[in-house]
Design an enzyme around this catalytic site. Structure first.
Site, PDB file in Angstrom:
ATOM      1  N   ASP A 208       0.854  -1.199   0.000  1.00  0.00           N
ATOM      2  CA  ASP A 208       0.000   0.000   0.000  1.00  0.00           C
ATOM      3  C   ASP A 208       0.883   1.240   0.000  1.00  0.00           C
ATOM      4  OD1 ASP A 208       0.228   1.095   3.011  1.00  0.00           O
ATOM      5  OD2 ASP A 208       0.232  -1.098   3.030  1.00  0.00           O
ATOM      6  N   ASP A 210       0.633   3.628   2.337  1.00  0.00           N
ATOM      7  CA  ASP A 210       0.477   4.232   3.651  1.00  0.00           C
ATOM      8  C   ASP A 210      -0.589   5.327   3.538  1.00  0.00           C
ATOM      9  OD1 ASP A 210       1.364   3.877   6.335  1.00  0.00           O
ATOM     10  OD2 ASP A 210       2.428   5.773   6.244  1.00  0.00           O
TER      11      ASP A 210
END
Length: 288
Positions: A208, A210
């Site tokens: 991802d 973040d």
């Protein structure tokens, strides 16, 4: 002595096609039990050991992982090279979910973990200026490229305590430091591997962006798990390619991992705690 690869990773990374003579081994250490049993076997003629960092079924939090016991247990088995596979968030646009990054530096922001095998009664100071074995990291990158993965060589891993993900302000702070990825398990694992004089490299699997990214302002756990599962399949291919590159006798590396304890022990021989000497026999016996 021939090299032996120890893989520390999540569920599914020990399910590798072609693993010969597989056997789950139970071990005890002076630091307690490791996260789980350890799967041993051979791949392409090279001895390998697979340790589920959080335990099968994911029973350990990032803070409760028995890092010292894990490293001690791997060294008991004869592991010489530790390859850590870790899910991370990206702190840079160029490192997208699904990519891999070969870590070469860490920023340790953890605070609730035992970070050393040494302590009162037997004091040791080991350099971790270069916490990753450059030679082993290069082989991991080579293996990743051979399997067609998108891999970035070199990057800084921020190790946070967890188990919560970052606030946006924290995420922006780490970005301002120039860090590349963020995770919860890289430390003290790398420090302990160095104290044990093991070659250590980290393969970071990006799941991802973040929470700093405008299109990912909150980390979606379901999304992270989905990407992690896809990355695990890619990581298995990478690990399958590694034994052929690493086969053969152990050699001295450019980072000096095997000599990390030279001049590191500060406590005078006559003042060393016998119990500490006993506890440190596996990981630091050479230095004592």
């Amino acid at each position: 002595m021939d090299r032996m690869i120890g893989v520390i990773g999540g569920s599914g990374l020990y399910d590798i096609a072609g693993l010969e003579e597989p056997a789950w081994v139970s071990l005890e250490t002076p630091w307690g039990a490791p996260s789980d049993q350890i799967l041993t076997g051979r791949l392409s003629g090279v001895k390998m050991a697979f340790l589920p960092r959080h335990g099968r079924g994911h029973v350990h939090t990032p803070s409760s992982v028995p890092y010292r016991a894990n490293i001690d247990a791997l060294k008991q088995l004869g592991v010489t090279d530790v390859v850590a596979v870790s899910a991370v968030g990206s702190l840079k646009e160029a490192y997208a979910p699904g990519d891999f990054l070969i870590v070469d530096q860490y920023i340790d922001r953890t605070f609730a973990r035992e970070k050393s095998f040494f302590g009162p009664g037997l004091v040791g100071h080991v350099s971790v200026a270069h916490p990753v074995c450059a030679d082993l990291a290069a082989l991991c990158a080579q293996a990743a490229k051979s399997t067609g993965l998108t891999v970035h060589e070199g990057g800084t891993y921020v190790a946070m305590e967890g188990p919560q993900f970052s606030t946006k302000a924290e995420s922006e702070l780490y970005r301002s430091w120039g860090a590349d990825v963020i995770g919860m398990t890289g430390m003290p694992e790398a420090k302990l591997a160095r104290e044990a004089e093991l070659h250590y490299a980290c393969i970071a699997m990006i799941t991802d962006y973040d929470c700093w990214h405008p299109d990912h302002d909150a980390v979606d756990v379901a999304q992270v798990i989905a990407v992690a599962q896809k990355n695990a399949a890619k990581a298995r291919d990478l690990l399958s390619a590694l034994p052929e590159l690493i086969a053969g006798p152990q050699e001295t590396c450019a980072t000096g991992c095997g000599a990390a304890l030279d001049c590191a022990v500060m406590t005078a021989p006559g003042k060393r705690d016998p119990e500490m000497i006993h506890r440190l026999q596996t990981v630091a016996g050479r230095g004592l």
